[in-house]
Design a protein around this motif. Structure first.
Motif, PDB file in Angstrom:
ATOM      1  N   ASN A 254       0.836  -1.209   0.000  1.00 31.13           N
ATOM      2  CA  ASN A 254       0.000   0.000   0.000  1.00 31.13           C
ATOM      3  C   ASN A 254       0.864   1.250   0.000  1.00 31.13           C
ATOM      4  N   GLY A 255       0.860   1.962  -1.120  1.00 29.85           N
ATOM      5  CA  GLY A 255       1.647   3.185  -1.234  1.00 29.85           C
ATOM      6  C   GLY A 255       1.192   4.279  -0.290  1.00 29.85           C
ATOM      7  N   GLN A 256      -0.042   4.202   0.186  1.00 32.59           N
ATOM      8  CA  GLN A 256      -0.505   5.175   1.165  1.00 32.59           C
ATOM      9  C   GLN A 256       0.242   5.004   2.485  1.00 32.59           C
ATOM     10  N   ILE A 257       0.768   3.794   2.724  1.00 33.03           N
ATOM     11  CA  ILE A 257       1.505   3.536   3.963  1.00 33.03           C
ATOM     12  C   ILE A 257       2.976   3.876   3.796  1.00 33.03           C
ATOM     13  N   TRP A 258       3.665   3.242   2.835  1.00 31.74           N
ATOM     14  CA  TRP A 258       5.113   3.457   2.757  1.00 31.74           C
ATOM     15  C   TRP A 258       5.508   4.848   2.269  1.00 31.74           C
ATOM     16  N   ALA A 259       4.551   5.595   1.704  1.00 33.76           N
ATOM     17  CA  ALA A 259       4.871   6.952   1.243  1.00 33.76           C
ATOM     18  C   ALA A 259       4.371   8.043   2.197  1.00 33.76           C
ATOM     19  N   ALA A 260       3.620   7.674   3.219  1.00 36.59           N
ATOM     20  CA  ALA A 260       3.152   8.675   4.186  1.00 36.59           C
ATOM     21  C   ALA A 260       4.338   9.210   4.984  1.00 36.59           C
ATOM     22  N   ASN A 261       4.353  10.485   5.253  1.00 42.25           N
ATOM     23  CA  ASN A 261       5.532  11.121   5.853  1.00 42.25           C
ATOM     24  C   ASN A 261       6.007  10.445   7.136  1.00 42.25           C
ATOM     25  N   LEU A 262       5.118  10.292   8.099  1.00 45.05           N
ATOM     26  CA  LEU A 262       5.526   9.714   9.379  1.00 45.05           C
ATOM     27  C   LEU A 262       5.898   8.247   9.235  1.00 45.05           C
ATOM     28  N   CYS A 263       5.186   7.541   8.378  1.00 45.38           N
ATOM     29  CA  CYS A 263       5.521   6.132   8.147  1.00 45.38           C
ATOM     30  C   CYS A 263       6.896   6.024   7.487  1.00 45.38           C
ATOM     31  N   ARG A 264       7.143   6.838   6.495  1.00 43.40           N
ATOM     32  CA  ARG A 264       8.413   6.806   5.765  1.00 43.40           C
ATOM     33  C   ARG A 264       9.587   7.216   6.640  1.00 43.40           C
ATOM     34  N   ASP A 265       9.410   8.275   7.422  1.00 39.75           N
ATOM     35  CA  ASP A 265      10.543   8.849   8.157  1.00 39.75           C
ATOM     36  C   ASP A 265      10.746   8.247   9.541  1.00 39.75           C
ATOM     37  N   GLU A 266       9.675   7.742  10.153  1.00 44.23           N
ATOM     38  CA  GLU A 266       9.795   7.283  11.546  1.00 44.23           C
ATOM     39  C   GLU A 266       9.322   5.838  11.753  1.00 44.23           C
ATOM     40  N   TYR A 267       8.037   5.582  11.473  1.00 44.35           N
ATOM     41  CA  TYR A 267       7.448   4.314  11.879  1.00 44.35           C
ATOM     42  C   TYR A 267       8.082   3.106  11.187  1.00 44.35           C
ATOM     43  N   LEU A 268       8.165   3.148   9.851  1.00 45.04           N
ATOM     44  CA  LEU A 268       8.668   1.981   9.132  1.00 45.04           C
ATOM     45  C   LEU A 268      10.168   1.760   9.310  1.00 45.04           C
ATOM     46  N   PRO A 269      11.009   2.808   9.307  1.00 48.14           N
ATOM     47  CA  PRO A 269      12.429   2.560   9.607  1.00 48.14           C
ATOM     48  C   PRO A 269      12.626   1.928  10.986  1.00 48.14           C
ATOM     49  N   GLU A 270      11.847   2.375  11.967  1.00 50.49           N
ATOM     50  CA  GLU A 270      11.941   1.791  13.303  1.00 50.49           C
ATOM     51  C   GLU A 270      11.507   0.331  13.279  1.00 50.49           C
ATOM     52  N   PHE A 271      10.415   0.050  12.594  1.00 47.24           N
ATOM     53  CA  PHE A 271       9.934  -1.329  12.479  1.00 47.24           C
ATOM     54  C   PHE A 271      10.981  -2.218  11.812  1.00 47.24           C
ATOM     55  N   LEU A 272      11.553  -1.763  10.719  1.00 46.86           N
ATOM     56  CA  LEU A 272      12.540  -2.558   9.991  1.00 46.86           C
ATOM     57  C   LEU A 272      13.772  -2.844  10.834  1.00 46.86           C
ATOM     58  N   LYS A 273      14.173  -1.899  11.632  1.00 47.79           N
ATOM     59  CA  LYS A 273      15.334  -2.097  12.509  1.00 47.79           C
ATOM     60  C   LYS A 273      15.022  -3.129  13.597  1.00 47.79           C
ATOM     61  N   ILE A 274      13.840  -3.008  14.208  1.00 50.72           N
ATOM     62  CA  ILE A 274      13.478  -3.894  15.309  1.00 50.72           C
ATOM     63  C   ILE A 274      13.243  -5.328  14.831  1.00 50.72           C
ATOM     64  N   GLN A 275      12.577  -5.464  13.687  1.00 46.42           N
ATOM     65  CA  GLN A 275      12.160  -6.789  13.215  1.00 46.42           C
ATOM     66  C   GLN A 275      13.060  -7.348  12.113  1.00 46.42           C
ATOM     67  N   ASP A 276      14.226  -6.786  11.941  1.00 41.03           N
ATOM     68  CA  ASP A 276      15.128  -7.166  10.847  1.00 41.03           C
ATOM     69  C   ASP A 276      15.308  -8.674  10.704  1.00 41.03           C
TER      70      ASP A 276
ATOM     71  N   GLN B 120      11.305   0.599  -0.959  1.00 47.13           N
ATOM     72  CA  GLN B 120      10.235   1.571  -1.175  1.00 47.13           C
ATOM     73  C   GLN B 120      10.290   2.706  -0.172  1.00 47.13           C
ATOM     74  N   VAL B 121      10.616   2.395   1.073  1.00 44.70           N
ATOM     75  CA  VAL B 121      10.740   3.449   2.083  1.00 44.70           C
ATOM     76  C   VAL B 121      11.908   4.374   1.742  1.00 44.70           C
ATOM     77  N   LYS B 122      13.009   3.800   1.330  1.00 44.59           N
ATOM     78  CA  LYS B 122      14.214   4.589   1.057  1.00 44.59           C
ATOM     79  C   LYS B 122      14.109   5.391  -0.236  1.00 44.59           C
ATOM     80  N   ASN B 123      13.552   4.781  -1.278  1.00 42.72           N
ATOM     81  CA  ASN B 123      13.547   5.413  -2.596  1.00 42.72           C
ATOM     82  C   ASN B 123      12.220   6.052  -2.972  1.00 42.72           C
ATOM     83  N   GLN B 124      11.196   5.754  -2.201  1.00 38.60           N
ATOM     84  CA  GLN B 124       9.866   6.316  -2.433  1.00 38.60           C
ATOM     85  C   GLN B 124       9.360   6.059  -3.851  1.00 38.60           C
ATOM     86  N   LYS B 125       9.555   4.831  -4.280  1.00 34.75           N
ATOM     87  CA  LYS B 125       8.980   4.367  -5.535  1.00 34.75           C
ATOM     88  C   LYS B 125       8.789   2.857  -5.459  1.00 34.75           C
TER      89      LYS B 125
END
Length: 232
Positions: free
Chosen positions: A183-205, A219-224
């Protein structure tokens, strides 16, 4: 003794019939989180011995939600339900105050949360229930990511899950990653892109499958959108 995470959540809503709209809203919110919920005036049939059924439900629930109000205090039955529930161990009591009425009797030491009708939704209960019943409640919260139809929706749905990223098991973590990546609405949303998803990826790596981790990270890093070649 079963582990806390394996216990099925069963809720009893204690309320005055005068506050039935609030009772219905609480049932809808709890049901949305996978909680079996008893609401007397909805769940009792006219032919049933209602008093016996209420005692049965009070004896089997592990969540008790009193809807405190002047109507509740004036009720013949509601204060008695409190008296019954405090005799049992292991019941989570979640008092909600509809009109600034405070917990009374055997729960007067508790703090009631003040709410209006519009405050009663799944987010109200997600935090407390995720602590007690993570394996039942967290999957429900994760599946709600399907309802993210805008950036604002996405941030509002992911933010309540953020404190529980570390509690996700492998199945929950991968499902969260799948729905986020789809869902592009999730990975491209500002807070999800900059805070929530990077934190999730680090914790659940270490728990994420390589393919889904690579896709979401890209997708989080390149926004495409990601494909197997890493190109749009």
């Amino acid at each position: 003794m079963p582990r806390t995470s394996a216990v099925k959540p069963i809720a009893f809503i204690s309320y005055s019939i005068a506050d039935k709209k609030h009772g219905a809203a609480v049932k809808e919110a709890l049901s949305g989180l996978g909680v079996e919920t008893f609401l007397a005036h909805n769940d009792l049939h006219v032919s049933e011995k209602w008093e016996k059924q209420i005692l049965l439900e009070l004896g089997r629930c592990n969540i008790f939600v009193p809807l405190l109000s002047r109507n509740f205090v004036a009720s013949e039955w509601c204060p008695q339900e409190i008296g019954i529930i405090v005799k049992r161990r292991g019941v989570t009591v979640f008092p909600l105050s509809l009109d600034k009425s405070m917990p009374l009797g055997f729960i007067r030491h508790m703090q009631g949360q003040k709410v209006t009708l519009k405050d009663i939704d799944e987010e109200l209960f997600l935090g407390p229930l995720a602590e007690k019943f993570p394996r039942y409640v967290l999957p429900q919260g994760i599946e709600r990511l399907k309802e993210a139809y805008s950036f604002r929706d996405a941030e509002a749905l992911v933010e309540p899950l953020r404190p529980y990223f570390r509690k996700f098991n492998a199945r929950e973590a991968n499902r969260f990653a799948e729905l986020s990546a789809e869902n592009g609405q999730i990975w491209a949303a500002n807070l999800c892109r900059d805070e929530y998803l990077p934190e999730f990826l680090k914790i659940q790596d270490r728990r994420l499958r390589p393919t889904i981790k690579k896709k979401l990270t890209y997708q989080v890093k390149n926004q495409k959108q990601y494909n197997r070649k890493g190109k749009t």
